[in-house]
Motif scaffolding. Structure first.
Motif, short mmCIF file in Angstrom:
data_model
loop_
_atom_site.label_atom_id
_atom_site.label_comp_id
_atom_site.label_asym_id
_atom_site.label_seq_id
_atom_site.Cartn_x
_atom_site.Cartn_y
_atom_site.Cartn_z
N GLU A 188 57.72 12.90 -16.48
CA GLU A 188 58.08 11.83 -15.55
C GLU A 188 56.85 11.32 -14.81
O GLU A 188 56.64 10.10 -14.68
N ALA A 189 55.99 12.23 -14.34
CA ALA A 189 54.79 11.83 -13.60
C ALA A 189 53.82 11.09 -14.52
O ALA A 189 53.27 10.05 -14.15
N VAL A 228 49.48 10.83 -8.61
CA VAL A 228 49.65 9.62 -9.42
C VAL A 228 49.39 8.38 -8.58
O VAL A 228 48.73 7.43 -9.02
N ASP A 229 49.90 8.37 -7.35
CA ASP A 229 49.63 7.24 -6.45
C ASP A 229 48.12 7.06 -6.25
O ASP A 229 47.61 5.93 -6.27
N GLN A 286 53.44 13.32 -7.33
CA GLN A 286 53.65 11.95 -6.87
C GLN A 286 52.44 11.42 -6.13
O GLN A 286 51.96 10.31 -6.38
N GLY A 304 54.55 9.52 -17.24
CA GLY A 304 55.14 8.24 -17.62
C GLY A 304 54.93 7.18 -16.55
O GLY A 304 54.61 6.02 -16.86
N ARG A 305 55.11 7.56 -15.30
CA ARG A 305 54.89 6.60 -14.21
C ARG A 305 53.43 6.17 -14.16
O ARG A 305 53.11 5.00 -13.92
N GLU A 338 52.68 3.79 -17.16
CA GLU A 338 53.27 2.48 -16.90
C GLU A 338 52.42 1.71 -15.89
O GLU A 338 52.18 0.50 -16.04
N GLY A 339 51.94 2.42 -14.87
CA GLY A 339 51.09 1.77 -13.87
C GLY A 339 49.78 1.30 -14.45
O GLY A 339 49.28 0.22 -14.11
#
Length: 401
Positions: free
Chosen positions: A97-98, A62-63, A59, A100-101, A104-105
């Motif tokens: 999931e990571a 990715v941020d 998380q 994908g986020r 999308e970002g």
């Protein structure tokens, strides 16, 4: 230095901003995303990779990647992304999931081309059928699988964590997960490798019917275990025999060589790689990632990001470690260092389009390279001869000011 967008990056090379003609059009734009963790660091690897802890900071990373991308958005200039490449490290350690986020970002910030190529590097030891089905559903449409060899003795010498059977299964699993476009990464010139050993690996790779094969010689790089404790590698004569026989075998099975170490079925060269070699633009995000960005006023800037993951994730430190604008004197070498890796070279018109410099500025060096038999005498193309491909460093030296 903080991470706000007003932070001033390190500038290297004061003469870099000399005036140059505005670019008639900006090159295609790609995105490179570096995920720096591996299960284990291989002894030959000089990439920016680090042994993963039991729990990855998905998380947080990715941020950070999206915040890093935000700071490079000024150089997009309305372009769409033609390709995305997840490199490493081992990007397939990250969950669907990571990723994908993250995708999308990215898409919220930069539009995707309708036919965008999105490649994910993966190792056979990280293949999980369910995970790879999920990756495909995200829109990732190409895999690059790090095989290196199918022979257990060679895999052990290279410090790889998978075995030959896992490597074979990985290709099948990729296809079952919906990937009809994938690359197998294979090395030759391995410790104590014979011609038969090398061709056996190549035949096994071809049998798996990938659309693309990256086949390249093991080299000993500084700052690696192999550099400090070198293994016994094949003699030069054996290396030459492997190269010749391997290229013939690949051609026989329909894999055309389009770059120094890249072979593809018709219509299947890696678009992301072609963008690099044709002096396209790419944003690089992630720990240690490099980028190359053109600006309408003619500036062409290379960037590099903070290398260590702990520093990259530290809010008190800048994502960008430095940047350098290319000078006019550097441009011929920089352009041709990429373009001449392509076996067909590039159309001559691409030089002024991508550099803002007149093609005539190459004339003196070009004639010398042609007379040396290293560069093809073909006004409409910049391409190495067969001899020039073998002695590419010698050819490039002729374009150094």
């Amino acid at each position: 230095m903080t991470r706000d967008s007003s932070a001033t990056p390190l500038i290297v090379g004061g003469a870099a901003s000399s005036p140059r003609a505005p670019l008639p059009t900006l090159p295609p734009l790609a995105l490179y995303i570096h995920i720096p963790w591996c299960v284990r660091k291989c002894p030959y690897c000089d990439f920016n990779s680090h042994t993963a802890s039991p729990v990855l900071p998905e998380q947080e990373y990715v941020d950070a990647l999206l915040a890093d991308l935000d700071q490079d958005l000024h150089a997009v200039y309305g372009r769409e992304l033609s390709s995305i490449f997840f490199g490493g490290g081992t990007p397939s350690l990250f969950s669907a999931e990571a990723l994908g986020r993250l995708l999308e970002g990215v898409k919220q910030r930069i539009p995707f081309a309708d036919d965008i190529e999105i490649t994910l590097e993966a190792n056979p030891g990280t293949f999980e059928q369910e995970k790879f089905v999920a990756y495909r559903k995200l829109g990732i449409n190409r895999l690059s699988i790090g095989i290196q060899s199918f022979q257990q003795e060679k895999l052990k010498a290279l410090g790889r964590i998978h075995n030959g059977d896992e490597a074979v299964r990985a290709a099948g699993m990729a296809r079952q997960a919906g990937f009809d476009n994938f690359n197998l990464d294979l090395m030759h010139g391995l410790p104590d490798q014979s011609l038969d050993d090398a061709l056996s690996d190549l035949r096994q790779a071809i049998e798996l019917k990938p659309t693309h094969i990256s086949w390249y010689q093991l080299t000993l790089e500084p700052n690696t275990v192999f550099w400090n404790q070198p293994p016994v590698l094949p003699e030069d004569d054996t290396l030459w025999d492997i190269q010749e026989a391997g290229q013939a075998l690949l051609a026989e099975h329909g894999y055309a060589q389009y770059e120094v170490s890249a072979y593809a079925q018709p219509g299947r060269p890696a678009r992301h790689n072609l963008n690099y070699w044709s002096f396209g633009d790419f944003i690089g995000i992630g720990a240690g990632a490099h980028g190359k960005l053109s600006h309408p006023d003619g500036r062409i800037v290379r960037t590099w990001k903070t290398r260590l993951p702990k520093d990259y994730l530290n809010p008190a430190k800048s994502f960008q470690a430095g940047e350098k604008a290319l000078t006019n004197d550097e441009m011929p070498f920089e352009f041709l260092m990429n373009a001449l890796r392509l076996t067909a070279g590039v159309e001559s018109r691409l030089y002024p389009e991508r550099t803002g410099l007149p093609l005539e500025s190459l004339d003196e060096h070009r004639r010398e390279a042609e007379q040396s038999g290293l560069l093809q005498v073909e006004p409409s193309r910049l391409a190495a001869t067969e001899r020039g491909q073998l002695f590419l460093n010698d050819l490039l030296q002729k374009f150094l000011s």
